[in-house]
Write an enzyme that holds these catalytic residues in place. Structure first.
Site, short mmCIF file in Angstrom:
data_model
loop_
_atom_site.label_atom_id
_atom_site.label_comp_id
_atom_site.label_asym_id
_atom_site.label_seq_id
_atom_site.Cartn_x
_atom_site.Cartn_y
_atom_site.Cartn_z
N GLU A 170 35.39 39.90 47.17
CA GLU A 170 36.53 39.02 47.46
C GLU A 170 37.75 39.53 46.72
OE1 GLU A 170 36.12 34.81 46.75
OE2 GLU A 170 34.04 34.80 47.44
N GLU B 218 29.25 33.59 42.62
CA GLU B 218 29.97 33.02 41.48
C GLU B 218 29.19 31.89 40.80
OE1 GLU B 218 34.10 32.27 42.05
OE2 GLU B 218 34.49 34.26 42.86
#
Length: 391
Positions: A243, A128
């Protein structure tokens, strides 16, 4: 029969007897932060009551907690438990910190050799980072991120380690990058990242999409919107779900309510109904840790020594579907021909979002998640304590 014809015939017969190559392995596991009891965690994951096959672990750093560049103890635990590893190299703290990650990777290959290499599912360069360096990430005071150009450089450096260490023992292992689903469509320089990587890791949490009717009843619609948007954006790259999850504890966010019942429904709808055994998936998360700010807790267990989860993981309950989709998720290889849900399904807002359905609330991130991992401090990233960070 001429000799050449005979040889051709013999070769064809031999080839016909060879096993037909199977599709890429589908991984199933959990995310793990640094500085934990990996051996107990991996054993617990593999023996969770009413489950099977949770035999993979996703890591965020190669470095053991409280060291400069010592390889993570997760590797020895993985070898002892035959747990495959989606390795992570932290890359949002500059070149010097990243070099410590590659030093740890090199040392691990040298120290553990083939038993370690055989367990590598892939290597994620960063997690991220593009989101955290985006205007929205900066606006939301996220931890440091990094640019697409630097990620491409780090991918190249990682491959150089794989190609050169122990005569290329780990050469050919898949190298990729993990980011939020919106970043795979809109991040500056994303085309260069896609050209550099072998796989794409996508993080998607309907819980955080408060502008998109994020009730648990809309869980499948929102997840599949994110997944399909990622497939459409990345072309033929293999997509792994790195995720996803629903919190058991915490505050209501938008219309999303944390609870054991909702966490179980999300597990059934998205995990059992859409992902497990179909797309390589690392669930968030096996065990979460309480924080002073009362952040949502996504763990399926509350004690790493306890193999009984806080809710039913058997996949035997009713999979409610959560939306209008009747088609399969598919293999995770980029394709737009088979939809997993309708992006315009009832409950998915067409207003209050950006062009790809992301959250445009100026006070909240796009598709944020609380991630248990290390807080990186240059030049010794794993030296800092583990905490849950909002990214």
């Amino acid at each position: 029969m001429a000799l050449s014809d005979f040889l051709t015939f013999a070769i064809l017969i031999t080839l016909s007897l060879l096993p037909i190559p199977t599709s890429a392995e589908i991984y199933k596991g959990f995310n793990y932060g640094a500085g934990i009891d990996f051996l107990t965690s991996f054993r617990t994951a593999k023996t969770l009551v009413d489950t099977s096959g949770f035999s993979s672990a996703r890591l965020y750093t190669m470095i053991e907690a409280n060291t400069t560049n010592t390889p993570t103890s997760a590797i020895s635990a993985a070898i002892a438990t035959n747990t495959s590893l989606l390795l992570g190299l932290y890359c949002s703290a500059g070149q010097l910190a990243f070099e410590n990650e590659t030093i740890a990777l090199t040392a691990a290959i040298v120290a553990y050799g083939q038993p370690f290499v055989d367990l590598i599912a892939g290597i994620s360069v960063g997690s991220e980072d593009l989101y955290r360096s985006s205007p929205v990430g900066i606006q939301n005071k996220s931890p440091p991120g990094d640019t697409a150009a630097n990620i491409v450089s780090y991918v190249d450096q990682t491959r150089a380690v794989l190609n050169s260490t122990l005569n290329g023992m780990a050469k050919g292992k898949k190298v990729g990058h993990v980011d939020t689903w919106q970043m795979w469509q809109s991040a500056e320089g994303i085309a260069n990242v896609l050209s550099a990587v072998d796989f794409v890791g996508v993080d998607a949490y309907p819980y955080w999409q408060k502008n998109d009717s994020n009730t648990i009843a809309n869980d499948v619609n929102l997840f599949e919107q994110a997944y399909q948007a990622t497939l459409a954006a990345v072309g033929d790259k293999e997509v792994w779900v790195t995720e996803t999850g629903w919190p058991v504890t915490g505050s209501t966010f938008g219309q999303a309510v944390p609870s054991k019942e909702n966490a179980q429904r999300y597990w059934n709808d998205v995990g059992c109904g859409r992902l497990f055994g179909k797309v390589s998936t690392w669930w968030y998360t096996l065990q979460d840790y309480p924080t002073a700010d009362g952040a949502p807790g996504f763990g399926v267990i509350n004690d790493v020594r306890n193999t009984t989860a806080m809710f039913d993981l058997s996949c035997k309950g009713n999979v409610t579907g959560g939306g209008n989709s009747t088609k399969s998720m598919g293999s995770g290889v980029g394709s737009t021909s088979t939809a997993c849900g309708e992006a315009t399904a009832t409950g998915v807002s067409s207003t209050g979002t950006d062009a790809v359905g992301g959250n445009t609330d100026s006070t909240m991130p796009f598709s944020t998640a609380y991630v248990t991992s290390t807080v990186v401090v240059v030049p010794t990233p794993a030296a800092a304590v583990r905490r849950r960070r909002r990214i």
